[in-house]
Design a protein around this motif. Structure first.
Motif, PDB file in Angstrom:
ATOM      1  N   HIS A 123      -0.650  22.581  12.142  1.00  0.00           N
ATOM      2  CA  HIS A 123      -1.205  24.101  12.223  1.00  0.00           C
ATOM      3  C   HIS A 123       0.156  25.028  12.982  1.00  0.00           C
ATOM      4  N   LEU A 125       2.248  27.983  10.733  1.00  0.00           N
ATOM      5  CA  LEU A 125       2.258  29.290  11.088  1.00  0.00           C
ATOM      6  C   LEU A 125       3.765  29.706  11.011  1.00  0.00           C
ATOM      7  N   ARG A 129     -11.114  21.925  17.833  1.00  0.00           N
ATOM      8  CA  ARG A 129     -10.868  22.909  16.888  1.00  0.00           C
ATOM      9  C   ARG A 129     -10.755  24.620  17.580  1.00  0.00           C
ATOM     10  N   ALA A 166      -8.052  27.769  16.495  1.00  0.00           N
ATOM     11  CA  ALA A 166      -8.331  29.221  16.300  1.00  0.00           C
ATOM     12  C   ALA A 166      -7.847  30.035  17.263  1.00  0.00           C
ATOM     13  N   THR A 179      -4.130  30.443  15.982  1.00  0.00           N
ATOM     14  CA  THR A 179      -4.018  31.514  15.207  1.00  0.00           C
ATOM     15  C   THR A 179      -3.730  32.986  15.497  1.00  0.00           C
ATOM     16  N   CYS A 189      -0.656  35.952  16.027  1.00  0.00           N
ATOM     17  CA  CYS A 189      -0.752  37.578  15.824  1.00  0.00           C
ATOM     18  C   CYS A 189      -0.055  38.194  17.077  1.00  0.00           C
ATOM     19  N   ILE A 214      -2.138  40.520   8.222  1.00  0.00           N
ATOM     20  CA  ILE A 214      -2.693  39.849   9.449  1.00  0.00           C
ATOM     21  C   ILE A 214      -3.940  39.638   9.452  1.00  0.00           C
ATOM     22  N   LEU A 271      -4.215  36.923   6.900  1.00  0.00           N
ATOM     23  CA  LEU A 271      -3.850  35.489   7.567  1.00  0.00           C
ATOM     24  C   LEU A 271      -5.163  34.923   8.479  1.00  0.00           C
ATOM     25  N   LEU A 272      -5.884  36.011   9.091  1.00  0.00           N
ATOM     26  CA  LEU A 272      -6.891  35.637  10.194  1.00  0.00           C
ATOM     27  C   LEU A 272      -7.863  34.916   9.423  1.00  0.00           C
ATOM     28  N   PHE A 315      -6.773  31.170   7.665  1.00  0.00           N
ATOM     29  CA  PHE A 315      -6.565  30.321   8.522  1.00  0.00           C
ATOM     30  C   PHE A 315      -7.822  29.932   9.449  1.00  0.00           C
ATOM     31  N   ASP A 356     -11.354  28.541  10.514  1.00  0.00           N
ATOM     32  CA  ASP A 356     -12.051  27.333  10.392  1.00  0.00           C
ATOM     33  C   ASP A 356     -13.589  27.645  10.072  1.00  0.00           C
TER      34      ASP A 356
END
Lengths: 286, 286, 286, 286
Positions: A150, A154, A214, A218, A221, A225, B132, B135-136, B139, B141
């Motif tokens: 992951h 990115l 998991r 999150a 990600t 940003c 962005i 992307l969010l 990615f 889940d």
């Protein structure tokens, strides 16, 4: 401190330094270009590009040597005859990456030297270096380590964004928006490499973050940003600072050239405009 | 009414308002540009851009505050020391999205103010905000919730289409086709967010649609296309209306400038053409 | 003969007709443009575009009506209250596709009529129609029918190639290479739809090809390439024929305009050059 | 020596020869263009393109014949009535590939002959040939042979890079950077085909590399990058050599034209400039 953290941090620092340097240089170049409205690249710009290329090549060469010749490194050995298998290929992977940055640095130096290579070759070589970096991260086998995969996915986003910018600059040279975007992608890549270091191999020892959780994915990600937001903030601050500095310098000194020596303002005796007048006066054969 | 529906509806409303506003503004701008054949951006356009940026920044800031400080929100807390795990990250995800729209709004305001930033920075910041967002969503889940994943994949199509348009506008500014496409992507995104609200958390309570029913996926794919057809219809109607309005105004008033105050026509005493005549008369040194 | 074959064949015929028509029209337009070196679009071109749009809209409308109102069709019913589930969504899917081609046809007609819409809107609407078609094929759930999925993936390649061409033509209008590419993609799409009909539901009845046989996939991939080779051959033959026809006509008649009526050559009494002279003579106020 | 190695080696040699030829031709063309500053394509360039096309078409035709008519080949038979199944489709796959290169060669020859086809058609046909090649490699079913899949994925990267370059050259003709990139992609493709031969079917017999060993994949990814570094080195060396050769020739001979015969310098008695003068003097009807 584990070596993995250290190597990620060093890589990150390299990209951050370039990003920071560009976040000062490109706004200044843009302001000067707007002020002078002369499209010819000045000597200062040329020298800056050569300097950048030399630094890039030096860092890349140092990286290659370190990757190969640290005690645990492969010492240029690729195949282990003892175990009848490949040696640990990770240092070789980074060696390959650095090789293309070394190439990019050499092309930078050569293309801004006396022998006039086609314009845009320096941007192309940077784009190639970044594409190869992204390719190596994409095709890497992460062995079901979801978190590892992951964070590198990115990273690849940042890398490919930079590569695309550099490629577009081959055709749209000196476009301030593209330069800004490339700078921000370098800052992002640099700071994200630091983050990867902290996530996968914390400097205070101990294992990395839980690969199977998991919510870590999150969080990271989002974190990516925020890194970009931070990169944009740094970029904006540096641009504003260099603008202020440029204006106050111009008020005091008149005609100024941005020189290589880190933003110091040196009066050049109006050599620019003088040099521009000379050919027009001296060349009556046209 | 569940909060998930409400938040989706509010987001959708934001995008719809922008889409509707642009579906009026861009056709008018295009018609005026064709009529005047002056490429210089008028004051009215400048003010409209600043206004848009301010509204965007205000909405984004409000969104951030709401996401963080509703009773069930994280109140800026990211890590829960009690459970030794991350807090619920969904509000943080939206906070991150809004942060970039806030940034885009600020750049809009600043870049059309007195200090002349490079042209195209406003479009770039919008493109970054949309990338962005995409992307969010990409990615994220979705935890094997097929329907949830499907509707957000479709949303991402709309988001990336808008981002690509905004990015192209950096290089091809004031291109009516790109502006139309961007407007339609905003309308689509807005109405689709409403649809997502209805699908995943209906306002009349009860569970969302059956996640495992494959025909729901098939229906929603088509539904997405119908939303786009609807968006195009609204766009066409608004363009036609603004055209009619523009023509009837011009017949009555002569020289008109589209001002910020929502399409009200204000006579400007032919200042545009007068201003254009003056330099030609006054500058005899050419 | 199963309806699935028939519908695929009809769709294929539609695309083939357009491809064939363009394979004659664009070479002629190119030759005339090169001969005249006038960049203004002639009336003939305008009328051809309006005619194309009308035909496209008519076919699309007919397609919608047929899909909905054949005996086994849904008759505009989307949800079956009896079974508490969606009706068969396949006709609705095609209805959605045709809807966007209908839209594209209407935009074609309107944008070349008296009210001058921005140039490029016709190409954009075509690109949108093709993108929606591709999206519907991509997001369709093929239920583990590998062969079905495979042939539609290949179809999507042709569809997206055409969409991309049409989108580029928004910015690079009247570019012969893009027009050629778009024509070839339409021919490919048309002939491939026929092939899909033969593969999935042969006209002589019986089941389609074996879905689980992997060599069928390999064969169909190649077959797709051969279809493209065939499309290119047809395109080349038509271009050559229209060139020969154009040259022999020019030798006989002098000034000719390509009219709508299927390539028939009509002498226009040098109205083109006469019309071009008149404004220059008549308008002395410039 | 297994035929698979041989065929891969032959294919690789074809691409290498083209890459090497271009690595000499394009730098020379660039230097001459810069020296003359005449944008009109000289006769030498035209003849070189025709020659290239003829060679390409010849190789492709030879490839088709060999694939079909070697003893183990399908002899144009596609369906085996004995086994009621397709014959071995691998030769057919390569036949299909070669067919498009044959087409590309024919278009090259025709488009630079007397009948003036639209400029850019030659680059388009090359792009199409490469896209078809990439498509066939991508859609091929590798039967869970991970290594086989991996090396062909990497090959597809090189193929699509070349295709994209050729496609861009349709719009940006004679752009030295694009030509360089295309040349490097051909050299990479050529040498990688050799590598594939060594990996999958070594010339000294025996089985190929272990398909299930993951470190083989990691090694080959790096190896691909090294091949590209090698391709760039060869390209740089050839460019430098052709530059030196060009300069020493110019010193001796004055006006020189790069002719087809492999870089031999032939004095052309200033026929170029003479030819350019004649039409201007002789055509007084303008």
């Amino acid at each position: 401190m584990p070596t993995t953290f250290l190597s990620n941090a060093l890589r990150g620092t390299f990209f951050c330094i370039f990003g920071l340097w560009w976040s000062v240089r490109y706004p200044l170049k843009y302001l000067r270009r707007k002020a002078n409205a002369e499209s010819q690249p000045s000597n200062g710009v040329q020298r800056a590009e050569v300097f950048e290329g030399a630094v890039k090549a030096f860092f890349a060469l140092a990286g290659i040597l370190v990757e190969q010749f640290v005690p645990a490194g492969p010492h240029l050995q690729l195949y282990s005859p003892k175990t009848h298998s490949w040696t640990d290929l990770t240092p070789w992977r980074y060696t390959t990456m650095y090789l293309f940055f070394l190439l990019s640095g050499i092309v930078d130096v050569v293309s801004h030297s006396q022998l006039k290579l086609p314009l845009g070759l320096d941007r192309l070589s940077l784009a190639v270096a970044l594409f190869i970096e992204g390719l190596l991260f994409c095709f890497h086998d992460y062995n079901d380590a979801a978190l590892d995969h992951h964070v590198h996915s990115l990273l690849a986003v940042a890398v490919f964004a930079g590569a695309l910018c550099a490629l577009l600059e081959v055709f749209l040279r000196d476009h301030i928006i593209l330069e800004t975007l490339r700078t921000s992608s370098f800052l992002l890549q640099g700071s994200w490499l630091w983050q990867i270091g902290f996530v996968l191999s914390p400097p205070w020892g101990g294992p990395g973050w839980d690969q199977s959780d998991r919510s870590n994915l999150a969080f990271l990600t989002m974190c990516f940003c925020w890194h970009y937001a931070g990169a944009l903030a740094v970029l904006a601050a540096n641009s504003a600072a260099s603008r202020c500095c440029n204006e106050s310098c111009q008020l005091k000194l008149g005609d100024i050239d941005v020189e290589l020596d880190c933003g110091m303002c040196i009066r050049k005796g109006k050599s620019g405009s003088g040099g521009a007048l000379l050919p027009e006066n001296g060349s009556d054969d046209k």
